[in-house]
Design a protein around this motif. Sequence first.
Motif, PDB file in Angstrom:
ATOM      1  N   PRO A   2      11.923 -13.712   0.994  1.00 35.49           N
ATOM      2  CA  PRO A   2      12.486 -12.463   1.523  1.00 35.49           C
ATOM      3  C   PRO A   2      11.371 -11.524   1.988  1.00 35.49           C
ATOM      4  O   PRO A   2      10.251 -11.561   1.457  1.00 35.49           O
ATOM      5  CB  PRO A   2      13.230 -11.863   0.326  1.00 35.49           C
ATOM      6  CG  PRO A   2      13.437 -12.999  -0.622  1.00 35.49           C
ATOM      7  CD  PRO A   2      12.286 -13.926  -0.426  1.00 35.49           C
ATOM      8  N   SER A   3      11.680 -10.694   2.942  1.00 38.54           N
ATOM      9  CA  SER A   3      10.691  -9.739   3.440  1.00 38.54           C
ATOM     10  C   SER A   3      10.316  -8.719   2.366  1.00 38.54           C
ATOM     11  O   SER A   3       9.181  -8.261   2.296  1.00 38.54           O
ATOM     12  CB  SER A   3      11.248  -9.005   4.669  1.00 38.54           C
ATOM     13  OG  SER A   3      11.601  -9.925   5.683  1.00 38.54           O
ATOM     14  N   LYS A   4      11.269  -8.394   1.505  1.00 38.63           N
ATOM     15  CA  LYS A   4      11.051  -7.381   0.468  1.00 38.63           C
ATOM     16  C   LYS A   4      10.878  -8.062  -0.885  1.00 38.63           C
ATOM     17  O   LYS A   4      11.810  -8.705  -1.381  1.00 38.63           O
ATOM     18  CB  LYS A   4      12.228  -6.407   0.426  1.00 38.63           C
ATOM     19  CG  LYS A   4      12.045  -5.216  -0.509  1.00 38.63           C
ATOM     20  CD  LYS A   4      13.246  -4.289  -0.416  1.00 38.63           C
ATOM     21  CE  LYS A   4      13.119  -3.079  -1.328  1.00 38.63           C
ATOM     22  NZ  LYS A   4      12.077  -2.153  -0.917  1.00 38.63           N
ATOM     23  N   LEU A   5       9.698  -7.906  -1.466  1.00 32.97           N
ATOM     24  CA  LEU A   5       9.420  -8.499  -2.781  1.00 32.97           C
ATOM     25  C   LEU A   5       9.047  -7.443  -3.820  1.00 32.97           C
ATOM     26  O   LEU A   5       8.954  -7.752  -5.011  1.00 32.97           O
ATOM     27  CB  LEU A   5       8.280  -9.526  -2.676  1.00 32.97           C
ATOM     28  CG  LEU A   5       8.570 -10.765  -1.820  1.00 32.97           C
ATOM     29  CD1 LEU A   5       7.340 -11.654  -1.739  1.00 32.97           C
ATOM     30  CD2 LEU A   5       9.754 -11.530  -2.391  1.00 32.97           C
ATOM     31  N   THR A   6       8.833  -6.213  -3.375  1.00 34.02           N
ATOM     32  CA  THR A   6       8.510  -5.112  -4.285  1.00 34.02           C
ATOM     33  C   THR A   6       9.596  -4.051  -4.172  1.00 34.02           C
ATOM     34  O   THR A   6       9.913  -3.593  -3.070  1.00 34.02           O
ATOM     35  CB  THR A   6       7.143  -4.493  -3.958  1.00 34.02           C
ATOM     36  OG1 THR A   6       6.131  -5.506  -4.062  1.00 34.02           O
ATOM     37  CG2 THR A   6       6.810  -3.369  -4.929  1.00 34.02           C
ATOM     38  N   TYR A   7      10.163  -3.695  -5.320  1.00 33.21           N
ATOM     39  CA  TYR A   7      11.279  -2.764  -5.369  1.00 33.21           C
ATOM     40  C   TYR A   7      10.948  -1.557  -6.236  1.00 33.21           C
ATOM     41  O   TYR A   7      10.016  -1.593  -7.033  1.00 33.21           O
ATOM     42  CB  TYR A   7      12.526  -3.451  -5.944  1.00 33.21           C
ATOM     43  CG  TYR A   7      13.115  -4.530  -5.079  1.00 33.21           C
ATOM     44  CD1 TYR A   7      14.177  -4.259  -4.226  1.00 33.21           C
ATOM     45  CD2 TYR A   7      12.619  -5.828  -5.122  1.00 33.21           C
ATOM     46  CE1 TYR A   7      14.736  -5.252  -3.433  1.00 33.21           C
ATOM     47  CE2 TYR A   7      13.167  -6.827  -4.329  1.00 33.21           C
ATOM     48  CZ  TYR A   7      14.227  -6.536  -3.488  1.00 33.21           C
ATOM     49  OH  TYR A   7      14.766  -7.517  -2.709  1.00 33.21           O
ATOM     50  N   ASN A   8      11.753  -0.520  -6.077  1.00 33.44           N
ATOM     51  CA  ASN A   8      11.737   0.616  -6.983  1.00 33.44           C
ATOM     52  C   ASN A   8      12.932   0.507  -7.914  1.00 33.44           C
ATOM     53  O   ASN A   8      13.998   0.018  -7.512  1.00 33.44           O
ATOM     54  CB  ASN A   8      11.804   1.932  -6.211  1.00 33.44           C
ATOM     55  CG  ASN A   8      10.600   2.143  -5.319  1.00 33.44           C
ATOM     56  OD1 ASN A   8       9.488   1.731  -5.659  1.00 33.44           O
ATOM     57  ND2 ASN A   8      10.808   2.763  -4.172  1.00 33.44           N
ATOM     58  N   GLU A   9      12.753   0.921  -9.115  1.00 31.58           N
ATOM     59  CA  GLU A   9      13.828   0.883 -10.102  1.00 31.58           C
ATOM     60  C   GLU A   9      15.073   1.554  -9.543  1.00 31.58           C
ATOM     61  O   GLU A   9      15.021   2.629  -8.967  1.00 31.58           O
ATOM     62  CB  GLU A   9      13.373   1.595 -11.367  1.00 31.58           C
ATOM     63  CG  GLU A   9      14.324   1.491 -12.535  1.00 31.58           C
ATOM     64  CD  GLU A   9      13.755   2.142 -13.773  1.00 31.58           C
ATOM     65  OE1 GLU A   9      14.343   1.948 -14.857  1.00 31.58           O
ATOM     66  OE2 GLU A   9      12.725   2.836 -13.682  1.00 31.58           O
ATOM     67  N   GLY A  10      16.222   0.870  -9.684  1.00 31.88           N
ATOM     68  CA  GLY A  10      17.485   1.412  -9.197  1.00 31.88           C
ATOM     69  C   GLY A  10      17.911   0.879  -7.842  1.00 31.88           C
ATOM     70  O   GLY A  10      19.068   1.063  -7.436  1.00 31.88           O
ATOM     71  N   GLU A  11      17.008   0.215  -7.137  1.00 33.87           N
ATOM     72  CA  GLU A  11      17.370  -0.352  -5.832  1.00 33.87           C
ATOM     73  C   GLU A  11      18.155  -1.650  -6.010  1.00 33.87           C
ATOM     74  O   GLU A  11      18.160  -2.260  -7.080  1.00 33.87           O
ATOM     75  CB  GLU A  11      16.107  -0.624  -5.005  1.00 33.87           C
ATOM     76  CG  GLU A  11      15.418   0.613  -4.495  1.00 33.87           C
ATOM     77  CD  GLU A  11      14.270   0.293  -3.565  1.00 33.87           C
ATOM     78  OE1 GLU A  11      14.088   1.048  -2.594  1.00 33.87           O
ATOM     79  OE2 GLU A  11      13.540  -0.688  -3.807  1.00 33.87           O
ATOM     80  N   ALA A  12      18.811  -2.077  -4.931  1.00 36.45           N
ATOM     81  CA  ALA A  12      19.558  -3.331  -4.921  1.00 36.45           C
ATOM     82  C   ALA A  12      18.730  -4.417  -4.244  1.00 36.45           C
ATOM     83  O   ALA A  12      17.833  -4.129  -3.452  1.00 36.45           O
ATOM     84  CB  ALA A  12      20.888  -3.152  -4.195  1.00 36.45           C
ATOM     85  N   VAL A  13      19.035  -5.665  -4.566  1.00 33.76           N
ATOM     86  CA  VAL A  13      18.330  -6.807  -3.983  1.00 33.76           C
ATOM     87  C   VAL A  13      18.568  -6.857  -2.477  1.00 33.76           C
ATOM     88  O   VAL A  13      19.693  -6.682  -2.001  1.00 33.76           O
ATOM     89  CB  VAL A  13      18.804  -8.127  -4.637  1.00 33.76           C
ATOM     90  CG1 VAL A  13      18.281  -9.334  -3.867  1.00 33.76           C
ATOM     91  CG2 VAL A  13      18.349  -8.181  -6.086  1.00 33.76           C
ATOM     92  N   ASP A  14      17.505  -7.116  -1.731  1.00 31.19           N
ATOM     93  CA  ASP A  14      17.574  -7.265  -0.280  1.00 31.19           C
ATOM     94  C   ASP A  14      16.981  -8.625   0.068  1.00 31.19           C
ATOM     95  O   ASP A  14      15.789  -8.858  -0.100  1.00 31.19           O
ATOM     96  CB  ASP A  14      16.785  -6.146   0.393  1.00 31.19           C
ATOM     97  CG  ASP A  14      16.820  -6.235   1.918  1.00 31.19           C
ATOM     98  OD1 ASP A  14      17.404  -7.203   2.451  1.00 31.19           O
ATOM     99  OD2 ASP A  14      16.243  -5.343   2.569  1.00 31.19           O
ATOM    100  N   LEU A  15      17.833  -9.526   0.538  1.00 30.13           N
ATOM    101  CA  LEU A  15      17.390 -10.894   0.828  1.00 30.13           C
ATOM    102  C   LEU A  15      17.122 -11.123   2.311  1.00 30.13           C
ATOM    103  O   LEU A  15      17.042 -12.277   2.753  1.00 30.13           O
ATOM    104  CB  LEU A  15      18.431 -11.896   0.315  1.00 30.13           C
ATOM    105  CG  LEU A  15      18.628 -11.929  -1.206  1.00 30.13           C
ATOM    106  CD1 LEU A  15      19.637 -12.999  -1.587  1.00 30.13           C
ATOM    107  CD2 LEU A  15      17.310 -12.165  -1.922  1.00 30.13           C
ATOM    108  N   SER A  16      16.927 -10.066   3.055  1.00 29.24           N
ATOM    109  CA  SER A  16      16.610 -10.222   4.477  1.00 29.24           C
ATOM    110  C   SER A  16      15.355 -11.083   4.636  1.00 29.24           C
ATOM    111  O   SER A  16      14.343 -10.848   3.981  1.00 29.24           O
ATOM    112  CB  SER A  16      16.370  -8.855   5.120  1.00 29.24           C
ATOM    113  OG  SER A  16      17.499  -8.032   5.011  1.00 29.24           O
ATOM    114  N   GLY A  17      15.436 -12.059   5.516  1.00 27.74           N
ATOM    115  CA  GLY A  17      14.297 -12.938   5.763  1.00 27.74           C
ATOM    116  C   GLY A  17      14.274 -14.194   4.905  1.00 27.74           C
ATOM    117  O   GLY A  17      13.492 -15.118   5.162  1.00 27.74           O
ATOM    118  N   LEU A  18      15.125 -14.261   3.879  1.00 32.05           N
ATOM    119  CA  LEU A  18      15.141 -15.427   2.989  1.00 32.05           C
ATOM    120  C   LEU A  18      15.758 -16.638   3.683  1.00 32.05           C
ATOM    121  O   LEU A  18      16.820 -16.540   4.296  1.00 32.05           O
ATOM    122  CB  LEU A  18      15.936 -15.102   1.724  1.00 32.05           C
ATOM    123  CG  LEU A  18      16.111 -16.256   0.730  1.00 32.05           C
ATOM    124  CD1 LEU A  18      14.769 -16.663   0.130  1.00 32.05           C
ATOM    125  CD2 LEU A  18      17.100 -15.878  -0.368  1.00 32.05           C
TER     126      LEU A  18
END
Length: 199
Positions: A41-57
């Motif tokens: 996925p393009s996003k591998l680092t999150y902030n607490e409280g965010e939802a999973v983003d699998l864009s690019g997976l």
Amino acid sequence: GYYLTVCGNIVNYNNKTPETTQGADVIAIDKVSSLEITSAPSKLTYNEGEAVDLSGLVITAVYESGLKRVITDYTYTPTVSLTTSTTEIVISYCGVTVSQAIVVNARIATSITITSLPTKTKFYTGTETLDTTGLVVTASYNVGDDADVTSECSLSEVDFSTAGTKTVTVTYKGLTATFNIEVVELGPGIRSEERRVGK
């Protein structure tokens, strides 16, 4: 040929077409043996409280025969807001799983600000108690937006026995901010109604 069936298993119907397979003998069933993360996925680092983003997976199913096929009808966990204890996203398909490591940064309050003073800031000595109606306290964080934390704050005690300027300390998770109120000597000329409204 091979034809897809339930859950992505591939069945060899002795080279019959799907339209003529009724009653045909099944020669072999090719099952999913593993999953590959072809593209993370393009996003591998999150902030607490965010939802999973699998864009690019991109997920590829690997079958027992060695056949590979890109799939999109997988499921994943977690599906709720991320916490700092979450270290991976688990992708599932046909009972087979693969994990993608992620980092979730803690959301920590770094400062608090009194963004709105109480409506009443003048009090009288004696029987007064602090009225915080109208007070708004806002917290700033290392990540994410500011938030109203007024209901989670504690306030220092105020000595109403003497007149003068009094400092009230607001505390939230070890962070503090202050505001001042005026305590006026209650004399014989102060009517009860004036004392009540803080005039």
